[in-house]
Design an enzyme around this catalytic site. Sequence first.
Site, PDB file in Angstrom:
ATOM      1  N   TYR A  86      57.178 -51.342  -5.898  1.00  0.00           N
ATOM      2  CA  TYR A  86      56.036 -51.260  -4.976  1.00  0.00           C
ATOM      3  C   TYR A  86      56.512 -50.973  -3.551  1.00  0.00           C
ATOM      4  O   TYR A  86      55.965 -50.101  -2.860  1.00  0.00           O
ATOM      5  CB  TYR A  86      55.251 -52.580  -5.029  1.00  0.00           C
ATOM      6  CG  TYR A  86      54.107 -52.647  -4.058  1.00  0.00           C
ATOM      7  CD1 TYR A  86      52.970 -51.857  -4.238  1.00  0.00           C
ATOM      8  CD2 TYR A  86      54.142 -53.502  -2.953  1.00  0.00           C
ATOM      9  CE1 TYR A  86      51.909 -51.919  -3.345  1.00  0.00           C
ATOM     10  CE2 TYR A  86      53.095 -53.571  -2.063  1.00  0.00           C
ATOM     11  CZ  TYR A  86      51.968 -52.773  -2.267  1.00  0.00           C
ATOM     12  OH  TYR A  86      50.935 -52.834  -1.376  1.00  0.00           O
ATOM     13  N   SER A 109      52.319 -50.897   3.601  1.00  0.00           N
ATOM     14  CA  SER A 109      52.471 -52.337   3.351  1.00  0.00           C
ATOM     15  C   SER A 109      53.668 -52.847   4.127  1.00  0.00           C
ATOM     16  O   SER A 109      54.651 -52.124   4.318  1.00  0.00           O
ATOM     17  CB  SER A 109      52.702 -52.598   1.865  1.00  0.00           C
ATOM     18  OG  SER A 109      53.114 -53.947   1.669  1.00  0.00           O
TER      19      SER A 109
HETATM   20  N1  LIG Z   1      45.869 -56.931  -1.155  1.00  0.00           N
HETATM   21  C1  LIG Z   1      46.969 -57.048  -0.429  1.00  0.00           C
HETATM   22  O1  LIG Z   1      47.423 -58.175  -0.171  1.00  0.00           O
HETATM   23  C2  LIG Z   1      47.653 -55.821   0.131  1.00  0.00           C
HETATM   24  C3  LIG Z   1      48.696 -55.984   1.053  1.00  0.00           C
HETATM   25  C4  LIG Z   1      49.304 -54.856   1.587  1.00  0.00           C
HETATM   26  C5  LIG Z   1      48.885 -53.596   1.218  1.00  0.00           C
HETATM   27  N2  LIG Z   1      47.877 -53.455   0.307  1.00  0.00           N
HETATM   28  C6  LIG Z   1      47.467 -52.094  -0.047  1.00  0.00           C
HETATM   29  O2  LIG Z   1      46.086 -51.958   0.244  1.00  0.00           O
HETATM   30  C7  LIG Z   1      45.505 -51.006  -0.643  1.00  0.00           C
HETATM   31  C8  LIG Z   1      44.294 -51.613  -1.315  1.00  0.00           C
HETATM   32  O3  LIG Z   1      44.748 -52.748  -2.038  1.00  0.00           O
HETATM   33  P1  LIG Z   1      43.731 -53.831  -2.635  1.00  0.00           P
HETATM   34  O4  LIG Z   1      44.429 -55.128  -2.571  1.00  0.00           O
HETATM   35  O5  LIG Z   1      42.392 -53.680  -2.029  1.00  0.00           O
HETATM   36  O6  LIG Z   1      43.735 -53.340  -4.167  1.00  0.00           O
HETATM   37  P2  LIG Z   1      42.669 -53.620  -5.322  1.00  0.00           P
HETATM   38  O7  LIG Z   1      41.838 -54.813  -5.010  1.00  0.00           O
HETATM   39  O8  LIG Z   1      43.451 -53.607  -6.580  1.00  0.00           O
HETATM   40  O9  LIG Z   1      41.751 -52.320  -5.238  1.00  0.00           O
HETATM   41  C9  LIG Z   1      42.354 -51.100  -5.468  1.00  0.00           C
HETATM   42  C10 LIG Z   1      41.358 -49.977  -5.242  1.00  0.00           C
HETATM   43  O10 LIG Z   1      42.044 -48.786  -5.590  1.00  0.00           O
HETATM   44  C11 LIG Z   1      41.353 -48.160  -6.643  1.00  0.00           C
HETATM   45  N3  LIG Z   1      42.299 -47.590  -7.581  1.00  0.00           N
HETATM   46  C12 LIG Z   1      43.325 -48.188  -8.241  1.00  0.00           C
HETATM   47  N4  LIG Z   1      43.915 -47.314  -9.067  1.00  0.00           N
HETATM   48  C13 LIG Z   1      43.242 -46.138  -8.926  1.00  0.00           C
HETATM   49  C14 LIG Z   1      43.355 -44.868  -9.518  1.00  0.00           C
HETATM   50  N5  LIG Z   1      44.270 -44.604 -10.476  1.00  0.00           N
HETATM   51  N6  LIG Z   1      42.484 -43.881  -9.146  1.00  0.00           N
HETATM   52  C15 LIG Z   1      41.539 -44.121  -8.221  1.00  0.00           C
HETATM   53  N7  LIG Z   1      41.374 -45.317  -7.620  1.00  0.00           N
HETATM   54  C16 LIG Z   1      42.221 -46.315  -7.975  1.00  0.00           C
HETATM   55  C17 LIG Z   1      40.479 -49.225  -7.304  1.00  0.00           C
HETATM   56  O11 LIG Z   1      39.280 -48.631  -7.795  1.00  0.00           O
HETATM   57  P3  LIG Z   1      38.879 -48.425  -9.347  1.00  0.00           P
HETATM   58  O12 LIG Z   1      39.255 -49.665 -10.079  1.00  0.00           O
HETATM   59  O13 LIG Z   1      37.406 -48.135  -9.286  1.00  0.00           O
HETATM   60  O14 LIG Z   1      39.633 -47.230  -9.766  1.00  0.00           O
HETATM   61  C18 LIG Z   1      40.134 -50.116  -6.107  1.00  0.00           C
HETATM   62  O15 LIG Z   1      39.011 -49.581  -5.420  1.00  0.00           O
HETATM   63  C19 LIG Z   1      46.614 -50.597  -1.609  1.00  0.00           C
HETATM   64  O16 LIG Z   1      47.214 -49.399  -1.170  1.00  0.00           O
HETATM   65  C20 LIG Z   1      47.595 -51.743  -1.518  1.00  0.00           C
HETATM   66  O17 LIG Z   1      48.898 -51.357  -1.862  1.00  0.00           O
HETATM   67  C21 LIG Z   1      47.246 -54.533  -0.248  1.00  0.00           C
END
Ligand SMILES: NC(=O)c1ccc[n+]([C@@H]2O[C@H](COP(=O)([O-])OP(=O)(O)OC[C@H]3O[C@@H](n4cnc5c(N)ncnc54)[C@H](OP(=O)(O)O)[C@@H]3O)[C@@H](O)[C@H]2O)c1
Length: 254
Positions: free
Chosen positions: A162, A149
């Site tokens: 985070y 990130s």
């Molecule tokens: N969204 C942003 O703006 C942003 C920006 C920078 C970086 N990121 C990074 O991008 C990545 C994805 O983020 P996102 O925004 O797509 O998140 P999200 O919408 O919350 O989705 C998270 C994913 O991770 C899975 N997950 C969460 N906890 C888990 C656990 N304990 N075991 C297994 N799977 C788990 C969830 O699946 P289940 O619910 O099925 O477990 C879901 O598929 C993360 O690493 C986040 O830090 C996001």
Amino acid sequence: MSPNITRLQGRTALVTGSTGGLGVAIAKALADQGAFVVVSGRNKERGDAVVAEIRSAGGQAEFVAADLGAGGDEVQHLAQQATAAAGGHIDILVNNAGVWGMPEPTGEVSEQALLESYQTNVIAPFLLTGALAPGMAERGHGAVVNVGSITGLIGGDRSALYSSTKAAVHSLTKSWAVEYGPSGVRVNAVAPGPIATERALEAADHVAPVLARIPSRRMSTPEEVAAAVTFLAGDDAGNIHGVILSVDGGWAAA
Ligand SMILES: NC(=O)c1ccc[n+]([C@@H]2O[C@H](COP(=O)([O-])OP(=O)(O)OC[C@H]3O[C@@H](n4cnc5c(N)ncnc54)[C@H](OP(=O)(O)O)[C@@H]3O)[C@@H](O)[C@H]2O)c1
């Protein structure tokens, strides 16, 4: 859309956290390039739906359930099940699953929240890479792409927990690039700024002031971040090791 079956044809990939958000776009993009994709997360219903979508577009995928917050045995189980589902080996590992939430003052972060975030964002990718990268090294090729990130590169107000997990992910990326690179395994990361996922859009009020500081003045689409991941996973990035590729609309440069 029919898959572009050339770049990753014959490769197998595991994408953690691909039942929702960014991971879905990454899984679809890898499948679209011809990879067999193991979709993973806790929610089987959403995982099965992603698999069905990939297959209906002409791609190949299987779902393997795993709770990466549940400790080392569960992570090892995922590595074994994913390897079996993929026919015996994983060529591409995308450590995408991550816990993130609203900014919180450091003094109000609970020990429980610290442990949960570090377990999912740092310890699980550490153990999963340790389980799968040695096999890639034995075969002489492979790619690991970590999802970091921008907040792991720059400081963030009330974002110490985070941001520190993501800084650890960036550090691991560089150490693994040094450790596994000589065996033909490339390890890189993306460092996204705000991504227009369903959850991030729900937090639009929080994101708006951030967007005003970003040169592009907008969030990245999940597909834009997935394209960077797919690039780093494929042979076009054949001599790229240990980079942290920002996909942030220029935020880190501002
Ligand atoms: N969204 C942003 O703006 C942003 C920006 C920078 C970086 N990121 C990074 O991008 C990545 C994805 O983020 P996102 O925004 O797509 O998140 P999200 O919408 O919350 O989705 C998270 C994913 O991770 C899975 N997950 C969460 N906890 C888990 C656990 N304990 N075991 C297994 N799977 C788990 C969830 O699946 P289940 O619910 O099925 O477990 C879901 O598929 C993360 O690493 C986040 O830090 C996001």
